[in-house]
Structure formats: structure tokens, C-alpha cells
Motif scaffolding. Structure first.
Motif, PDB file in Angstrom:
ATOM      1  N   THR A  47       0.843  -1.189   0.000  1.00  0.00           N
ATOM      2  CA  THR A  47       0.000   0.000   0.000  1.00  0.00           C
ATOM      3  C   THR A  47       0.881   1.243   0.000  1.00  0.00           C
ATOM      4  O   THR A  47       1.813   1.356   0.794  1.00  0.00           O
ATOM      5  CB  THR A  47      -0.935   0.023   1.221  1.00  0.00           C
ATOM      6  OG1 THR A  47      -1.791  -1.126   1.163  1.00  0.00           O
ATOM      7  CG2 THR A  47      -1.790   1.289   1.248  1.00  0.00           C
ATOM      8  N   LEU A  48       0.577   2.169  -0.902  1.00  0.00           N
ATOM      9  CA  LEU A  48       1.332   3.418  -1.026  1.00  0.00           C
ATOM     10  C   LEU A  48       0.514   4.553  -0.420  1.00  0.00           C
ATOM     11  O   LEU A  48      -0.714   4.575  -0.538  1.00  0.00           O
ATOM     12  CB  LEU A  48       1.620   3.724  -2.502  1.00  0.00           C
ATOM     13  CG  LEU A  48       2.315   2.618  -3.299  1.00  0.00           C
ATOM     14  CD1 LEU A  48       2.501   3.057  -4.754  1.00  0.00           C
ATOM     15  CD2 LEU A  48       3.640   2.247  -2.663  1.00  0.00           C
ATOM     16  N   TRP A  49       1.207   5.513   0.196  1.00  0.00           N
ATOM     17  CA  TRP A  49       0.553   6.634   0.873  1.00  0.00           C
ATOM     18  C   TRP A  49       1.137   7.964   0.403  1.00  0.00           C
ATOM     19  O   TRP A  49       2.354   8.105   0.309  1.00  0.00           O
ATOM     20  CB  TRP A  49       0.747   6.530   2.379  1.00  0.00           C
ATOM     21  CG  TRP A  49       0.077   5.337   2.985  1.00  0.00           C
ATOM     22  CD1 TRP A  49       0.633   4.118   3.242  1.00  0.00           C
ATOM     23  CD2 TRP A  49      -1.289   5.247   3.395  1.00  0.00           C
ATOM     24  NE1 TRP A  49      -0.296   3.280   3.798  1.00  0.00           N
ATOM     25  CE2 TRP A  49      -1.486   3.959   3.904  1.00  0.00           C
ATOM     26  CE3 TRP A  49      -2.355   6.148   3.391  1.00  0.00           C
ATOM     27  CZ2 TRP A  49      -2.714   3.525   4.405  1.00  0.00           C
ATOM     28  CZ3 TRP A  49      -3.565   5.725   3.895  1.00  0.00           C
ATOM     29  CH2 TRP A  49      -3.736   4.426   4.388  1.00  0.00           C
ATOM     30  N   PHE A  50       0.247   8.921   0.152  1.00  0.00           N
ATOM     31  CA  PHE A  50       0.633  10.264  -0.264  1.00  0.00           C
ATOM     32  C   PHE A  50      -0.204  11.283   0.503  1.00  0.00           C
ATOM     33  O   PHE A  50      -1.412  11.094   0.653  1.00  0.00           O
ATOM     34  CB  PHE A  50       0.366  10.476  -1.762  1.00  0.00           C
ATOM     35  CG  PHE A  50       1.069   9.493  -2.645  1.00  0.00           C
ATOM     36  CD1 PHE A  50       2.326   9.768  -3.144  1.00  0.00           C
ATOM     37  CD2 PHE A  50       0.464   8.295  -3.002  1.00  0.00           C
ATOM     38  CE1 PHE A  50       2.981   8.870  -3.972  1.00  0.00           C
ATOM     39  CE2 PHE A  50       1.106   7.385  -3.826  1.00  0.00           C
ATOM     40  CZ  PHE A  50       2.368   7.672  -4.313  1.00  0.00           C
ATOM     41  N   PHE A  51       0.415  12.352   0.961  1.00  0.00           N
ATOM     42  CA  PHE A  51      -0.340  13.462   1.543  1.00  0.00           C
ATOM     43  C   PHE A  51      -0.755  14.412   0.439  1.00  0.00           C
ATOM     44  O   PHE A  51      -0.034  14.600  -0.548  1.00  0.00           O
ATOM     45  CB  PHE A  51       0.515  14.227   2.571  1.00  0.00           C
ATOM     46  CG  PHE A  51       0.572  13.574   3.913  1.00  0.00           C
ATOM     47  CD1 PHE A  51      -0.419  13.806   4.855  1.00  0.00           C
ATOM     48  CD2 PHE A  51       1.613  12.719   4.244  1.00  0.00           C
ATOM     49  CE1 PHE A  51      -0.379  13.203   6.105  1.00  0.00           C
ATOM     50  CE2 PHE A  51       1.671  12.111   5.482  1.00  0.00           C
ATOM     51  CZ  PHE A  51       0.678  12.349   6.421  1.00  0.00           C
ATOM     52  N   CYS A  52      -1.937  15.022   0.607  1.00  0.00           N
ATOM     53  CA  CYS A  52      -2.417  16.013  -0.349  1.00  0.00           C
ATOM     54  C   CYS A  52      -3.429  16.932   0.345  1.00  0.00           C
ATOM     55  O   CYS A  52      -3.845  16.671   1.473  1.00  0.00           O
ATOM     56  CB  CYS A  52      -3.060  15.341  -1.562  1.00  0.00           C
ATOM     57  SG  CYS A  52      -4.508  14.357  -1.140  1.00  0.00           S
ATOM     58  N   ARG A  53      -3.790  17.968  -0.333  1.00  0.00           N
ATOM     59  CA  ARG A  53      -4.844  18.858   0.163  1.00  0.00           C
ATOM     60  C   ARG A  53      -6.204  18.224  -0.101  1.00  0.00           C
ATOM     61  O   ARG A  53      -6.429  17.628  -1.165  1.00  0.00           O
ATOM     62  CB  ARG A  53      -4.773  20.225  -0.521  1.00  0.00           C
ATOM     63  CG  ARG A  53      -3.549  21.008  -0.155  1.00  0.00           C
ATOM     64  CD  ARG A  53      -3.794  21.757   1.129  1.00  0.00           C
ATOM     65  NE  ARG A  53      -2.550  22.354   1.591  1.00  0.00           N
ATOM     66  CZ  ARG A  53      -2.261  22.542   2.849  1.00  0.00           C
ATOM     67  NH1 ARG A  53      -3.113  22.198   3.789  1.00  0.00           N
ATOM     68  NH2 ARG A  53      -1.129  23.094   3.207  1.00  0.00           N
ATOM     69  N   SER A  54      -7.106  18.357   0.829  1.00  0.00           N
ATOM     70  CA  SER A  54      -8.439  17.758   0.700  1.00  0.00           C
ATOM     71  C   SER A  54      -9.230  18.321  -0.465  1.00  0.00           C
ATOM     72  O   SER A  54     -10.087  17.635  -1.027  1.00  0.00           O
ATOM     73  CB  SER A  54      -9.227  17.959   1.996  1.00  0.00           C
ATOM     74  OG  SER A  54      -8.538  17.388   3.076  1.00  0.00           O
ATOM     75  N   ASP A  55      -8.926  19.567  -0.849  1.00  0.00           N
ATOM     76  CA  ASP A  55      -9.670  20.191  -1.948  1.00  0.00           C
ATOM     77  C   ASP A  55      -8.885  20.212  -3.262  1.00  0.00           C
ATOM     78  O   ASP A  55      -9.263  20.908  -4.203  1.00  0.00           O
ATOM     79  CB  ASP A  55     -10.096  21.609  -1.569  1.00  0.00           C
ATOM     80  CG  ASP A  55      -8.909  22.526  -1.299  1.00  0.00           C
ATOM     81  OD1 ASP A  55      -7.755  22.047  -1.280  1.00  0.00           O
ATOM     82  OD2 ASP A  55      -9.140  23.741  -1.103  1.00  0.00           O
ATOM     83  N   ALA A  56      -7.810  19.440  -3.358  1.00  0.00           N
ATOM     84  CA  ALA A  56      -6.984  19.414  -4.573  1.00  0.00           C
ATOM     85  C   ALA A  56      -7.687  18.659  -5.704  1.00  0.00           C
ATOM     86  O   ALA A  56      -8.540  17.800  -5.456  1.00  0.00           O
ATOM     87  CB  ALA A  56      -5.640  18.755  -4.268  1.00  0.00           C
ATOM     88  N   ASP A  57      -7.292  18.968  -6.920  1.00  0.00           N
ATOM     89  CA  ASP A  57      -7.840  18.262  -8.082  1.00  0.00           C
ATOM     90  C   ASP A  57      -7.634  16.754  -7.961  1.00  0.00           C
ATOM     91  O   ASP A  57      -8.515  15.974  -8.314  1.00  0.00           O
ATOM     92  CB  ASP A  57      -7.189  18.762  -9.376  1.00  0.00           C
ATOM     93  CG  ASP A  57      -7.606  20.175  -9.752  1.00  0.00           C
ATOM     94  OD1 ASP A  57      -8.609  20.674  -9.203  1.00  0.00           O
ATOM     95  OD2 ASP A  57      -6.925  20.774 -10.615  1.00  0.00           O
TER      96      ASP A  57
END
Length: 164
Positions: A47-57
Motif C-alpha cells: 500500500t502506497l501513501w501520499f499526503f495532499c490537500r483535501s480540496d486538490a484536483d
């Protein structure tokens, strides 16, 4: 390459662990969209994990269609086909949070504007190469000898519980 030369899932996972930036490809109305993403250490099951903004495209695209591809090209080449989901689990964000994420996100794991993307792999293709210099030497040798150069091995493995 013979069948006994094929890498195991754990060996391919080690190729991924050695890389920290990936190109994540999602679908936007059926069209592929790629962007570089910093990756956290993968889980033992791949399983791979990435952080991002909740409202990102990217989060909108994953919510609409979870089919993704994650590719790595830093020394070895790896392509992960799988299914992504948006995860808003504060405990998991705390577990994966580190100084690089804090510097990038300028936030905290408790911030609701920060989400995780979870990619469950289905198949993983790999091309394990001797590096740029080694590949160039092998290709030049192939030109001189007229024989196909040995530039490493490749194959496809399935994630645990998946078939390639």
C-alpha cells in the motif's frame, strides 16, 4: 530472463522503498493526468501513501474514479497499477507525518484540509537496471558485438492477494 530470475513481491517492494517521489496518474473525465507526489514509506502489503490537500484536483479525481498508476524512475523503474482512495484518518496521518510533510503542507496532521491518498496495488511492473552508466556500457557493448545488451531484468508481480 528465465522464470527463476523473476523478483519476488518483497524484492520489488524494496525497489519502491528506495524511491520517494513518484508520478501519480489519475483519470479526469477519462483522460490521464499525472503529477509528481512525495510518497511515504509503503506498507508491507505494498500500500502506497501520499499526503495532499483535501480540496486538490487529485482528491476530486480519485473520488470520481479510483483507478490510478504510480510510476517511479529514479535508478530502477517501477509502475504500480492500483486503486486509490481518499483517507481522512487523523491517526494514520499522525503515523505517517514527518518533517518533510510539515514543511510541504505548512500544517498539522489534525488539519481537516490535509488528506491522505491510499493506493492499493494490483500489479507492479519493474525494470531493475544496472544504472545509467551500466546501461550505457551494456548498450555500447551490444552495438560492438551485435548481441542484445543485458540492461537488467523486468517483470510483473501481483500484490498479495492479487494475480499479475
Amino acid at each position: 530472463m528465465s522464470e527463476h530470475d523473476k523478483k519476488s513481491f518483497d524484492e520489488v517492494l524494496d525497489l519502491i522503498r528506495g524511491q520517494h517521489v513518484a508520478m501519480l496518474t489519475t483519470l479526469d473525465a477519462g483522460r490521464p493526468v499525472s503529477r509528481p507526489m512525495g510518497m511515504q514509506d509503503p506498507d508491507a502489503d505494498g500500500t502506497l501513501w501520499f499526503f495532499c490537500r483535501s480540496d486538490a484536483d487529485v482528491t476530486d479525481q480519485v473520488r470520481a474514479d479510483g483507478r490510478v498508476n504510480v510510476s517511479f524512475a529514479d535508478g530502477d523503474y517501477v509502475s504500480v497499477a492500483g486503486t486509490a482512495s481518499v483517507v481522512d484518518d487523523v491517526a494514520k496521518k499522525r503515523e505517517l507525518w514527518d518533517a518533510s510533510v510539515e514543511a510541504w503542507m505548512q500544517s498539522s496532521p489534525e488539519d481537516p484540509s490535509v488528506s491522505l491518498l491510499r493506493v492499493a496495488p494490483e500489479t507492479i511492473g519493474y525494470w531493475d537496471t544496472p544504472g545509467t552508466v551500466g546501461s550505457m556500457v551494456a548498450m555500447l557493448g551490444g552495438l560492438v558485438t551485435g548481441k542484445e545488451p543485458d540492461v537488467g531484468d523486468s517483470g510483473v508481480v501481483g500484490a498479495p492477494g492479487q494475480r499479475p
